[in-house]
Design a protein around this motif. Structure first.
Motif, PDB file in Angstrom:
ATOM      1  N   ALA A   1      75.433 -29.772 -17.141  1.00 49.17           N
ATOM      2  CA  ALA A   1      75.172 -29.262 -15.793  1.00 49.17           C
ATOM      3  C   ALA A   1      76.293 -28.365 -15.290  1.00 49.17           C
ATOM      4  O   ALA A   1      76.022 -27.306 -14.712  1.00 49.17           O
ATOM      5  N   PRO A   2      77.588 -28.705 -15.521  1.00 43.64           N
ATOM      6  CA  PRO A   2      78.648 -27.818 -15.004  1.00 43.64           C
ATOM      7  C   PRO A   2      78.576 -26.410 -15.597  1.00 43.64           C
ATOM      8  O   PRO A   2      78.818 -25.428 -14.885  1.00 43.64           O
ATOM      9  N   ALA A   3      78.194 -26.302 -16.884  1.00 47.26           N
ATOM     10  CA  ALA A   3      78.101 -24.976 -17.501  1.00 47.26           C
ATOM     11  C   ALA A   3      76.989 -24.170 -16.843  1.00 47.26           C
ATOM     12  O   ALA A   3      77.157 -22.974 -16.532  1.00 47.26           O
ATOM     13  N   LEU A   4      75.834 -24.817 -16.609  1.00 48.07           N
ATOM     14  CA  LEU A   4      74.726 -24.124 -15.952  1.00 48.07           C
ATOM     15  C   LEU A   4      75.122 -23.709 -14.539  1.00 48.07           C
ATOM     16  O   LEU A   4      74.850 -22.599 -14.087  1.00 48.07           O
ATOM     17  N   TYR A   5      75.804 -24.650 -13.878  1.00 50.42           N
ATOM     18  CA  TYR A   5      76.232 -24.372 -12.503  1.00 50.42           C
ATOM     19  C   TYR A   5      77.127 -23.138 -12.466  1.00 50.42           C
ATOM     20  O   TYR A   5      76.935 -22.241 -11.643  1.00 50.42           O
ATOM     21  N   SER A   6      78.107 -23.064 -13.393  1.00 51.74           N
ATOM     22  CA  SER A   6      79.036 -21.936 -13.395  1.00 51.74           C
ATOM     23  C   SER A   6      78.302 -20.631 -13.640  1.00 51.74           C
ATOM     24  O   SER A   6      78.563 -19.623 -12.972  1.00 51.74           O
ATOM     25  N   ALA A   7      77.366 -20.638 -14.580  1.00 56.17           N
ATOM     26  CA  ALA A   7      76.643 -19.413 -14.909  1.00 56.17           C
ATOM     27  C   ALA A   7      75.817 -18.944 -13.712  1.00 56.17           C
ATOM     28  O   ALA A   7      75.816 -17.755 -13.361  1.00 56.17           O
ATOM     29  N   LEU A   8      75.099 -19.892 -13.055  1.00 54.77           N
ATOM     30  CA  LEU A   8      74.259 -19.497 -11.921  1.00 54.77           C
ATOM     31  C   LEU A   8      75.111 -19.102 -10.721  1.00 54.77           C
ATOM     32  O   LEU A   8      74.759 -18.192  -9.970  1.00 54.77           O
ATOM     33  N   GLU A   9      76.247 -19.744 -10.556  1.00 56.52           N
ATOM     34  CA  GLU A   9      77.121 -19.445  -9.430  1.00 56.52           C
ATOM     35  C   GLU A   9      77.687 -18.020  -9.554  1.00 56.52           C
ATOM     36  O   GLU A   9      77.722 -17.263  -8.587  1.00 56.52           O
ATOM     37  N   ALA A  10      78.087 -17.637 -10.780  1.00 55.79           N
ATOM     38  CA  ALA A  10      78.613 -16.277 -10.983  1.00 55.79           C
ATOM     39  C   ALA A  10      77.521 -15.253 -10.662  1.00 55.79           C
ATOM     40  O   ALA A  10      77.765 -14.255  -9.986  1.00 55.79           O
ATOM     41  N   ALA A  11      76.292 -15.550 -11.135  1.00 56.96           N
ATOM     42  CA  ALA A  11      75.189 -14.608 -10.907  1.00 56.96           C
ATOM     43  C   ALA A  11      74.797 -14.563  -9.432  1.00 56.96           C
ATOM     44  O   ALA A  11      74.413 -13.522  -8.906  1.00 56.96           O
ATOM     45  N   ARG A  12      74.893 -15.714  -8.755  1.00 58.44           N
ATOM     46  CA  ARG A  12      74.551 -15.774  -7.334  1.00 58.44           C
ATOM     47  C   ARG A  12      75.369 -14.772  -6.532  1.00 58.44           C
ATOM     48  O   ARG A  12      74.856 -14.087  -5.639  1.00 58.44           O
ATOM     49  N   GLN A  13      76.646 -14.687  -6.861  1.00 58.80           N
ATOM     50  CA  GLN A  13      77.504 -13.783  -6.102  1.00 58.80           C
ATOM     51  C   GLN A  13      77.059 -12.346  -6.307  1.00 58.80           C
ATOM     52  O   GLN A  13      77.084 -11.547  -5.375  1.00 58.80           O
ATOM     53  N   GLU A  14      76.590 -12.025  -7.521  1.00 60.00           N
ATOM     54  CA  GLU A  14      76.140 -10.651  -7.810  1.00 60.00           C
ATOM     55  C   GLU A  14      74.929 -10.275  -6.980  1.00 60.00           C
ATOM     56  O   GLU A  14      74.818  -9.139  -6.526  1.00 60.00           O
ATOM     57  N   VAL A  15      74.008 -11.221  -6.793  1.00 61.10           N
ATOM     58  CA  VAL A  15      72.760 -10.861  -6.082  1.00 61.10           C
ATOM     59  C   VAL A  15      72.789 -11.343  -4.632  1.00 61.10           C
ATOM     60  O   VAL A  15      71.753 -11.388  -3.974  1.00 61.10           O
ATOM     61  N   SER A  16      73.963 -11.696  -4.111  1.00 62.40           N
ATOM     62  CA  SER A  16      74.165 -12.213  -2.752  1.00 62.40           C
ATOM     63  C   SER A  16      73.178 -13.312  -2.403  1.00 62.40           C
ATOM     64  O   SER A  16      72.498 -13.248  -1.382  1.00 62.40           O
TER      65      SER A  16
END
Lengths: 88, 950
Positions: free
Chosen positions: B782-797
């Motif tokens: 879960a932490p790996a998925l969280y990190s990946a989605l969190e980085a992408a979240r910032q890109e798409v606001s």
């Protein structure tokens, strides 16, 4: 606090068990052949016998249903067996 | 002031260690080893409290948990414990004792004048009088005046009481002569014996009555018994009360420890011996509740153990032989003792004792303390009256264990019927009061081999003492609850003749002493008044606890965070680092909003962000019940409202699980991962029960070998990406390409793939009405998925959203929460899902119930939406009523929010015949006012469902 014996796990505290149904209650199959009264009888009527009773119980922690024969007055448990359909 | 301390007698006290204490603010002094009761008795303080109803002065009566009067609020180190029985705790240095039910204190109570109105306060008085203007008006006033101690809100004892389960060969309850003999006999045969007694040390009444056993002092016998028990691996628990007998031979014991937390023991023994002894009964004469009237047995107890002497000029009124050693001991201690026995034929007069035969005590004089007595019409100068009306065996545990009682004329008491409970009974509890009989019975109960321990023979004779309904003056039956003989007469006269009715009408035996010294007299009086025998009249039911047990002992360590521990998300730490606020939802601790601002404001912002760009939320609690095997499809067809065997692998279907009553038990999505493998995505709070419904059908209806059910909810984490830019977020996160190809993964489909070397499951299902992806990985990833989605979240606001925002989003679409937007009557067709009911011909759970007359009614409560003017959402739970005609409830608001995307309030409701009312108006009743609502479709946002694919 009662101690029930799961046929699969052995004697355990009663808090691990749920009552499921009185044994021997046949579900009308297919149910549409049952009249409203027969269906209500199946759903809601229990004999709730005083003394010897045969019931289906669930051992929640292992998920197995089984038959328990017990006395509802003295609370003695005389037999526990797996459900008849089970190829144990 | 007539109690005093003897100069040399007193086996329990250490005269070298004086202990200062206060009583009602005035200083006093006792010795180490004293109880508050013995210290007060020796100090000559008589008035220890006021009675419950009439505020009569009350003093010490007994020596154990039968004590009705000496009850104090005890303050130590600034903390107050209410209603402590002065006879059952040890005195400690600087204890502050405060009498209960008194103002300003026991000696000068200002409501004592209530007693003058006693004739207006008969039994059943509350029921008769205060119903006039409604009990609620009177209750606060009565509660202030009545009742016992005061709670100290600042005193919250720690949850530090450990609880243990224990097993032994023989449990012996009571360590008097009988119990010691039973335990010793069993231990000598190698059995593991637990000997439990509520006194600080073993011995029972031997401790104050003494006695020779097998030619030696009783202490030698006791030491021998303790040695045998210990050698055989047994255990002696003193200061421990067995407070309940429960099913399957369970006994609960409360062990009090000085300086360490108490303990709770759950003891199961192969055999149990009951040797709990007996409690002395009072006598009944006018003013028999005056301070200075004590149990004769208790007086001997205080003299022998503490050197505390009840008075100087003592009248001992009795009808049995047990009182003779008491009179002798008091005379020897230097008291002027007169023994008044109702019998003409009595044992020999003890040395130095005045003896009246065939003499009956009828009256006690005195205002706050005994000043004289009337015996056979003659006034006797006395400062203290000791009484004995016989003994009541402590049969509670025998009866709690299902045992019955028989009348025993010899001991003038109800004793356990042999064999009626699983307990073996010995000694005074069996009506066997002499030492020789107690030892013999104990030895037999412990299945002893060889001869029983011997003691001097000779039984006590008892004259049956009873209250005399014709005697003038007020005779107290139950001093703690202020029940007099007159009240019992009144109850009989008014038809409350069953003991259970008598108890509830007069409150006889309902006080904290549970009528230990009172119940027999009440029962005997009712028997006499109604012309029945005592066994015919019967007893009230004995129930645990035997004596008051602190709730902390029963609660043990389960308090606060561990009382009912919620389930935790694998990503809890990550959410906390983002500033999430946590609440419990369906047993799970989940983020409600992210941030520290007002929760409602944040929820609005989060919901709007999810509609405008993309929101992410943790959906890990969603049930993940795998159903695997060749019988899986057939099993799910039977358990679901919608057919699932027609579902193609890789697709998902929304549906319901019904109970056999046809009521919606849960809703959720089922994924078919392959021909024989399904995942039931039950709602988070129903996952456990849905699993059991599936299991029951698997084991009871189908061949259990053909399918397998595995609840793997806790093994996986799910993050949901929802909103118009959700696909962009997956691309930015660099998730496998197949996931964002709508041809390969359309709405209501599921795929399994690999990502960074571990499994990844993505489902296109939507709880918001927007394009959504549920991304599931094993919990440890879960932490790996969280990190990946969190980085992408910032890109798409995008924005992390909590459950409060999710609730708004789902309500905008009319998506229900089972149990919130449905109740115990809701069937699927009430929610607009009638197709299965109309078209399915095969058998499924609950089907038959969907066709009863009740299920066919057209005015069933149906799910609809509500529109209102203004900006204030409707109160959830408000009832919908007709605008005209007689007001009645047509249904109620189930969910209500302000929708930020629509800029107006929205609501869901269950309304009678709701779908036919769409477009019409109803009233909504709240706090006495009626507003107007328009009934509309439950889906308030994007009714054409375009956004699912946007």
């Amino acid at each position: 606090m009662q101690i029930f014996t799961c046929p699969f796990c052995g004697p355990r505290d009663e808090t691990e068990f749920h009552f499921a149904a009185e044994a021997g209650k046949k579900r009308p199959m297919p149910a549409e052949t049952a009249t409203d009264d027969e269906w209500a009888e199946y759903l809601y009527m229990n004999s709730a016998s005083r003394g010897k009773a045969q019931e289906v119980w669930l051992h929640v922690t292992c998920g197995e249903f089984f038959l328990m024969t017990r006395d509802t007055v003295t609370r003695d448990v005389t037999a526990v067996t797996p459900l008849p359909g089970r190829n144990a | 002031m007539s109690g005093w301390r003897h100069g040399s007698v007193g086996s329990q006290i250490d005269r070298a260690t004086p202990l200062p204490f206060t009583f009602d603010g005035r200083p006093g002094s006792g010795f180490a080893g004293d109880t508050p009761a013995s210290a007060l008795l020796a100090s000559g303080i008589r008035v220890l409290g006021r009675s419950f109803k009439y505020h009569r002065p009350r003093g010490l009566w007994g020596m154990g948990n039968e004590e009705p009067n000496a009850i104090f609020d005890v303050t130590e180190d600034g903390r107050t414990t209410p209603n402590v029985r002065a006879t059952t705790v040890m005195l400690r240095r600087n204890m502050a004792l405060r009498s209960v039910n008194t103002a300003p204190d026991a000696a000068r109570d200002r409501t004592g004048m209530l007693d003058l109105f006693n004739r207006f306060l008969p039994g059943g008085f509350y029921y008769k009088t205060f119903m006039a203007f409604g009990w609620m008006r009177w209750e606060p006033m009565i509660r202030r005046m009545a009742g016992l101690g005061r709670l100290d809100p600042g005193h919250c004892p720690p949850a530090d009481i450990p609880q243990f389960n224990a097993r032994c060969d023989l449990l012996v309850i009571g360590a008097g002569a009988a119990g010691l003999a039973a335990a010793r006999a069993a231990a000598r045969n190698g059995r593991e014996v637990w000997l439990v007694d509520d006194a600080p040390e073993p011995g029972g009444s031997l401790r104050w009555r003494g006695g020779d056993i097998d030619g030696g002092d009783w202490l030698e016998f006791t030491r021998d018994a303790i040695g045998a028990i210990t050698a055989a691996g047994g255990r002696i628990l003193s200061g421990t009360t067995i407070w309940g007998a429960f099913d399957h031979g369970l006994f609960a014991a409360w062990e009090r420890r000085d300086g360490s937390p108490d303990r709770l023991w759950r003891i199961r023994a192969a055999e149990t011996v009951l040797a709990t002894g007996a409690v002395e009964r009072p006598l009944w004469f006018a003013n028999n509740d005056l301070p200075g009237i004590l149990s004769a047995e208790a007086a001997l107890h205080y003299l022998s153990l503490y050197g505390a002497v009840a008075g100087r000029r003592i009248l001992l009124a009795t009808g049995n032989d047990a009182s003779y050693p008491v009179a002798a001991a008091l005379a020897q201690a230097g008291c002027d003792v007169t023994l008044a026995d109702v019998r003409a034929d009595t044992p020999a007069t003890p040395d130095g004792v005045g003896h009246l035969r065939a003499a009956r005590l009828t009256h006690a004089h005195g205002r706050n303390s005994v000043a004289g007595a009337v015996v056979d019409g003659r006034i006797i100068e006395t400062d203290t009256i000791l009484v004995s009306g016989g003994y009541t065996p402590s049969v509670h545990l025998h009866c709690q264990a299902g045992g019955k009682l028989d009348w025993d004329t010899g001991s003038d008491s109800l004793i356990p019927r042999p064999g009626s409970s699983a307990l073996r009974v010995a000694g005074a509890v069996n009506g066997s009061f002499s030492l020789a009989r107690a030892l013999a019975e104990g030895h037999a109960a412990g299945r002893g081999t060889g001869p029983a321990p011997r003691a001097a023979a000779g039984d006590w004779q008892f004259f049956p003492m009873r209250p005399d309904p014709d005697l003038r003056g007020r005779q107290w039956i139950d001093p703690q609850n202020d029940v007099t003989l007159k009240d019992i007469k009144l109850a009989a006269q008014e038809g409350y003749r069953s003991v259970e009715h008598l108890k509830r009408y007069t409150t006889l035996g309902m006080a904290t002493d549970q009528g230990r010294s009172a119940n027999f007299a009440g029962l005997a009086t009712m028997a006499a008044l109604t012309g029945r025998t005592i066994p015919e009249t019967g007893t009230t039911t004995y129930r645990p606890p035997f004596s008051p047990v602190p709730l902390g002992v029963i609660g043990g360590l389960r308090r606060g965070a561990v009382f009912n521990a919620p389930k935790r998300l694998p990503l809890e730490i990550a959410h906390k680092a983002r500033g999430a606020m946590f609440r419990e939802y369906g047993g799970w601790l989940r983020p409600s909003v992210y941030g520290t601002d007002d929760e409602a404001v944040l929820a609005q912002q989060e919901a709007l962000a999810a509609r405008k760009s993309v929101g992410l939320y943790d959906a890990s609690p969603l049930g993940k019940i795998e159903v695997i095997g060749p019988g899986a499809a057939e099993l799910l067809d039977y358990c679901g409202y919608l057919r699932l065997s027609t579902l193609k692998p890789g697709r998902a279907r929304y549906g319901f699980v019904l109970g056999e009553t046809g009521i919606v038990h849960d809703d959720g999505v089922v994924f078919r991962l392959s021909e024989n493998r399904f995942v039931v995505s039950a709602s988070s709070s129903h996952a456990a029960s849905v699993r059991m419904i599936l299991e029951e059908a698997r084991q009871d209806v189908f061949d259990p070998a053909k399918s397998f059910i595995h609840d793997v909810t806790a093994g996986f984490a799910t993050l949901t990406v929802t909103g118009p830019k959700s696909r962009d977020l997956l691309i930015a996160a660099n998730l496998p390409e197949a996931l964002y190809d709508d041809a390969k993964l359309p709405h209501m489909s599921v795929t399994e793939t690999f990502w960074n070397g571990h499994s990844l499951r993505v489902a296109r299902v939507s709880f918001t009405g927007d394009r959504s992806y549920e991304v599931t990985v094993p919990a440890r990833h879960a932490p790996a998925l969280y990190s990946a989605l969190e980085a992408a979240r910032q890109e798409v606001s995008g924005r992390w959203i909590g459950m409060e925002a999710v609730m708004i989003l789902r309500a905008e679409k009319g998506f229900i929460l089972v149990g919130k937007d449905t109740d115990g009557l809701t069937m699927p067709h009430d929610l607009g899902w009638q197709a299965s009911r109309e078209k399915r011909k095969d058998e499924y759970l609950g089907r038959r119930s969907l066709f009863t007359a009740e299920a066919r009614r057209t005015d069933r409560r149906q799910l609809v939406g509500l529109e209102i003017d203004g900006v204030t959402p409707l109160p959830t739970g408000a009832h919908l009523v007709p605008l005209e005609g007689q007001r009645r409830s047509l249904g109620f608001v189930t969910s209500s929010y302000f929708s930020p995307i629509l800029g107006r309030p929205i609501a869901l409701a269950l309304v009678e015949g709701g779908r036919n009312r769409i477009g019409t108006e109803l009233g909504v009743f709240h706090l006495g006012k009626i507003g107007r609502v328009r009934i509309c479709d439950s889906c308030a946002f994007d009714p054409t469902w375009e956004r699912l694919h946007a």
